[in-house]
Design an enzyme around this catalytic site. Sequence first.
Site, PDB file in Angstrom:
ATOM      1  N   GLU A  90     -25.938 -21.803  91.491  1.00  0.00           N
ATOM      2  CA  GLU A  90     -26.155 -20.509  90.855  1.00  0.00           C
ATOM      3  C   GLU A  90     -25.128 -20.298  89.726  1.00  0.00           C
ATOM      4  O   GLU A  90     -23.922 -20.533  89.908  1.00  0.00           O
ATOM      5  CB  GLU A  90     -26.000 -19.440  91.940  1.00  0.00           C
ATOM      6  CG  GLU A  90     -26.175 -18.016  91.510  1.00  0.00           C
ATOM      7  CD  GLU A  90     -26.040 -17.059  92.692  1.00  0.00           C
ATOM      8  OE1 GLU A  90     -26.360 -15.877  92.511  1.00  0.00           O
ATOM      9  OE2 GLU A  90     -25.605 -17.506  93.789  1.00  0.00           O
ATOM     10  N   LYS A 131     -33.327 -13.936  90.216  1.00  0.00           N
ATOM     11  CA  LYS A 131     -32.919 -13.694  91.595  1.00  0.00           C
ATOM     12  C   LYS A 131     -33.538 -12.382  92.076  1.00  0.00           C
ATOM     13  O   LYS A 131     -33.508 -11.368  91.373  1.00  0.00           O
ATOM     14  CB  LYS A 131     -31.390 -13.622  91.661  1.00  0.00           C
ATOM     15  CG  LYS A 131     -30.804 -13.561  93.066  1.00  0.00           C
ATOM     16  CD  LYS A 131     -29.291 -13.685  93.003  1.00  0.00           C
ATOM     17  CE  LYS A 131     -28.634 -13.715  94.379  1.00  0.00           C
ATOM     18  NZ  LYS A 131     -27.182 -13.930  94.297  1.00  0.00           N
ATOM     19  N   TYR A 169     -22.499  -6.085  99.135  1.00  0.00           N
ATOM     20  CA  TYR A 169     -21.828  -5.724 100.382  1.00  0.00           C
ATOM     21  C   TYR A 169     -20.710  -6.716 100.644  1.00  0.00           C
ATOM     22  O   TYR A 169     -20.697  -7.818 100.104  1.00  0.00           O
ATOM     23  CB  TYR A 169     -22.818  -5.702 101.544  1.00  0.00           C
ATOM     24  CG  TYR A 169     -23.554  -7.018 101.758  1.00  0.00           C
ATOM     25  CD1 TYR A 169     -23.039  -8.011 102.590  1.00  0.00           C
ATOM     26  CD2 TYR A 169     -24.760  -7.270 101.115  1.00  0.00           C
ATOM     27  CE1 TYR A 169     -23.699  -9.211 102.780  1.00  0.00           C
ATOM     28  CE2 TYR A 169     -25.434  -8.472 101.294  1.00  0.00           C
ATOM     29  CZ  TYR A 169     -24.907  -9.430 102.134  1.00  0.00           C
ATOM     30  OH  TYR A 169     -25.556 -10.633 102.305  1.00  0.00           O
ATOM     31  N   CYS A 226     -29.750 -18.164  96.065  1.00  0.00           N
ATOM     32  CA  CYS A 226     -28.737 -17.740  97.038  1.00  0.00           C
ATOM     33  C   CYS A 226     -29.202 -16.672  98.018  1.00  0.00           C
ATOM     34  O   CYS A 226     -29.916 -16.955  98.971  1.00  0.00           O
ATOM     35  CB  CYS A 226     -27.477 -17.287  96.296  1.00  0.00           C
ATOM     36  SG  CYS A 226     -26.009 -17.246  97.382  1.00  0.00           S
ATOM     37  N   SER A 284     -22.564 -19.549  97.641  1.00  0.00           N
ATOM     38  CA  SER A 284     -22.220 -18.975  98.949  1.00  0.00           C
ATOM     39  C   SER A 284     -20.784 -19.376  99.282  1.00  0.00           C
ATOM     40  O   SER A 284     -20.479 -20.557  99.430  1.00  0.00           O
ATOM     41  CB  SER A 284     -23.188 -19.506 100.008  1.00  0.00           C
ATOM     42  OG  SER A 284     -22.840 -19.050 101.282  1.00  0.00           O
ATOM     43  N   LYS A 286     -19.252 -20.234 108.558  1.00  0.00           N
ATOM     44  CA  LYS A 286     -20.393 -19.873 107.720  1.00  0.00           C
ATOM     45  C   LYS A 286     -21.243 -21.089 107.381  1.00  0.00           C
ATOM     46  O   LYS A 286     -22.461 -20.997 107.271  1.00  0.00           O
ATOM     47  CB  LYS A 286     -19.923 -19.185 106.437  1.00  0.00           C
ATOM     48  CG  LYS A 286     -21.064 -18.634 105.592  1.00  0.00           C
ATOM     49  CD  LYS A 286     -20.545 -17.872 104.377  1.00  0.00           C
ATOM     50  CE  LYS A 286     -21.700 -17.282 103.578  1.00  0.00           C
ATOM     51  NZ  LYS A 286     -21.232 -16.519 102.387  1.00  0.00           N
ATOM     52  N   SER A 295     -46.256 -49.819 142.231  1.00  0.00           N
ATOM     53  CA  SER A 295     -46.383 -51.235 141.853  1.00  0.00           C
ATOM     54  C   SER A 295     -45.044 -51.928 141.683  1.00  0.00           C
ATOM     55  O   SER A 295     -44.990 -53.156 141.594  1.00  0.00           O
ATOM     56  CB  SER A 295     -47.159 -51.343 140.544  1.00  0.00           C
ATOM     57  OG  SER A 295     -46.406 -50.767 139.484  1.00  0.00           O
ATOM     58  N   TRP A 311     -55.477 -48.941 127.587  1.00  0.00           N
ATOM     59  CA  TRP A 311     -55.018 -50.015 128.475  1.00  0.00           C
ATOM     60  C   TRP A 311     -55.061 -49.526 129.926  1.00  0.00           C
ATOM     61  O   TRP A 311     -54.060 -49.320 130.584  1.00  0.00           O
ATOM     62  CB  TRP A 311     -53.618 -50.467 128.079  1.00  0.00           C
ATOM     63  CG  TRP A 311     -53.156 -51.711 128.776  1.00  0.00           C
ATOM     64  CD1 TRP A 311     -52.185 -51.814 129.719  1.00  0.00           C
ATOM     65  CD2 TRP A 311     -53.646 -53.039 128.584  1.00  0.00           C
ATOM     66  NE1 TRP A 311     -52.040 -53.116 130.134  1.00  0.00           N
ATOM     67  CE2 TRP A 311     -52.922 -53.893 129.449  1.00  0.00           C
ATOM     68  CE3 TRP A 311     -54.631 -53.600 127.768  1.00  0.00           C
ATOM     69  CZ2 TRP A 311     -53.148 -55.272 129.519  1.00  0.00           C
ATOM     70  CZ3 TRP A 311     -54.858 -54.958 127.836  1.00  0.00           C
ATOM     71  CH2 TRP A 311     -54.115 -55.786 128.700  1.00  0.00           C
ATOM     72  N   SER A 312     -56.270 -49.316 130.399  1.00  0.00           N
ATOM     73  CA  SER A 312     -56.491 -48.889 131.778  1.00  0.00           C
ATOM     74  C   SER A 312     -57.928 -49.220 132.142  1.00  0.00           C
ATOM     75  O   SER A 312     -58.778 -49.391 131.264  1.00  0.00           O
ATOM     76  CB  SER A 312     -56.247 -47.381 131.937  1.00  0.00           C
ATOM     77  OG  SER A 312     -57.152 -46.644 131.124  1.00  0.00           O
ATOM     78  N   THR A 313     -58.193 -49.329 133.429  1.00  0.00           N
ATOM     79  CA  THR A 313     -59.547 -49.614 133.902  1.00  0.00           C
ATOM     80  C   THR A 313     -60.279 -48.302 134.105  1.00  0.00           C
ATOM     81  O   THR A 313     -59.815 -47.435 134.859  1.00  0.00           O
ATOM     82  CB  THR A 313     -59.496 -50.394 135.224  1.00  0.00           C
ATOM     83  OG1 THR A 313     -58.850 -51.650 134.994  1.00  0.00           O
ATOM     84  CG2 THR A 313     -60.890 -50.628 135.780  1.00  0.00           C
ATOM     85  N   TYR A 314     -61.396 -48.147 133.422  1.00  0.00           N
ATOM     86  CA  TYR A 314     -62.170 -46.922 133.528  1.00  0.00           C
ATOM     87  C   TYR A 314     -62.530 -46.664 134.988  1.00  0.00           C
ATOM     88  O   TYR A 314     -63.081 -47.518 135.672  1.00  0.00           O
ATOM     89  CB  TYR A 314     -63.434 -47.017 132.674  1.00  0.00           C
ATOM     90  CG  TYR A 314     -64.113 -45.692 132.458  1.00  0.00           C
ATOM     91  CD1 TYR A 314     -63.668 -44.815 131.478  1.00  0.00           C
ATOM     92  CD2 TYR A 314     -65.200 -45.303 133.240  1.00  0.00           C
ATOM     93  CE1 TYR A 314     -64.285 -43.598 131.266  1.00  0.00           C
ATOM     94  CE2 TYR A 314     -65.824 -44.086 133.046  1.00  0.00           C
ATOM     95  CZ  TYR A 314     -65.361 -43.225 132.049  1.00  0.00           C
ATOM     96  OH  TYR A 314     -65.966 -42.017 131.856  1.00  0.00           O
TER      97      TYR A 314
END
Length: 640
Positions: free
Chosen positions: A47, A116, A122, A170, A197, A203, A358, A476-479
């Site tokens: 800034e 800005k 303050y 800012c 800042s 801060k 397993s 990767w699994s058996t239905y």
Amino acid sequence: MESWNFIRVAAACPVTSVADVHANVANVKRCIDEAIEKNAKLIIFPELCVTSYTCADLFLQKKLLDKSADGVAELCRYSLEADALIAVGAPLYADGIVYNCAYILFQGKVLGIVPKSYIPNYEEFYERRWFSSGKTIIDCYIDLPFQKKVPFGVDLIFQSGTFQIGFEICEDLWSVVPPSSFLSLSGAQLIGNLSASNEVVSKSDYRRSLITSQSARTMGAYLYAGAGIGESSTDVVFGGELLIAENGQLLAQNARFQRKNQVVTSLIDIDRLNLQRVKNISFREAAETLPWKARKIQFAYRGLTFGTFDRVIDKHPFVPSDAKKRARRCSEIFSIQTSALAKRMEHTGLKKAVIGISGGLDSTLALLVIIKTFEMLGYERKNIVTVTLPGFGTTDRTYQNAISLCKKLETDFREVNIVAASLQHFKDIGHRPEIHDVTYENVQARERTQILMDIANKEGGLVVGTGDLSELALGWSTYNGDHMSMYAVNCSVPKTLVRYLVRYVAEEETQKDIAGILLDILDTPVTPELLPKNASGEISQKTEDIVGPYELHDFFLYYFIRSAFTPEKILFLANAAFGSEYEEQTIRKWLKVFVSRFFAMQFKRSAIPDGPKVGTVSLSPRGDWRMPSDASRNLWIENL
């Protein structure tokens, strides 16, 4: 070189001298040169860096305001050959009012000026003594001494191709509704904050939190450039902090309080941001609250080369690299799993759980979840029915680990050998047992599931599934074999994370003798053990030899689902992450396997049991991933 929609950005803090425009412009130029040398396409400065921020009542002096305008003109001319959008801070005098502004420069022109919005007045700030707010300025133009009809206002977005860039200054970020929120909802993926800042204790922590949070809230990238130690120290000190964040993640920062020019750069992934916004309906709906329609100021980069690809790509995106964060994540996931199972047990009124063990990672994790759940509910461990189901490929190592673990945990341990039943089934369906094909394997998987289901019926228990997210992705699994259960506690835990979860329990949540068994299970190769063991009695069927390394598949899965990247971009990122471990042709091979299996096996995912979501990637057909089971994969593999 393909840019893959990455853009290199830079935040810079030049050494400033209060009210010395000549010296300040000289250092801004040096920072521009350094950023350009690093291939930055967007450069933001602090800034009021042209004059310095702490000029106080000198901002009311015509001499300084005129010299500042000359300095901006000089920087504008300096940008003529630079293929980068440059944002510098300087005051603007117009119609008897002074504004605190960001001047946006590109190739010899001021593309626009952003005032800005929020002027702090303050504590240590008293900017309203000199500057007026620009938050209501939209659809305006202004004449500069060296350029006429320059777009002026808070409604400006600067666009080159797919890149859209907005700016705030800012205090704007500290407001309840920052202008960057409106700019992001209007399309800007990149926000630059030109800031001054000052530093007080802690801060910086708050500042970083604010910036990363805003980048997450806007699903964008946020660049912050703060004024440095060259500012006046009459009452406050400035640290020159530089920060670059993307979607909640801090990508780059510098060390504060440096006494020389500072430039930090990072690569921003625009695809990642765009696709996150596409998925987020709330983000799109919030655009209805916009107080104005953004003006898109068009410009065109000559090229988008970003130089060396130095963005850190985590090999294991599901697993935090920091040990403390990893432990926290494991603890949280374990709590999610156990809480989910506890709710299901309470809802069904069942006091028993049935699980097949397993001696592998997945069933071990599921058992550990059951143990913890039963402790939470005050159920006895003898009501956990653990069943080992040895078959043709079961090895002594996995078998003994399964037995030892179940007995040490004081469960109701049972053994049911499936060899005879499988041989009978081969006979029933006319399959020769010496043919070790998919039928040979699936018969065993379905026999195991049938036994578990029937034991659950007999005992009044709940069959707890063991399959993980990576297996769901690959199918990767058996239905209707290991694919099925009554509740699946691991269904959104990827394989790379399963390993860390088991290690976490071994180190943090169990006794030393049990931990030893868990650690040996961790060292066992991943295997379904559905093919006969070899002559020496060891594992002959290793999953990763068949479908590829799980660390690659989890990487592919994360970027395919979480980021919705193309396979080509995923390949590029995988090469960046794993280039020292795998050749490109190997990565390409397994990526093609991943995509092919992911599309082909959607029918399995369309019929999976309930289970808890634990992370940002889930494949539940009831929530996160809805895909037709017969979608063509061709578009996704055509360039692999």
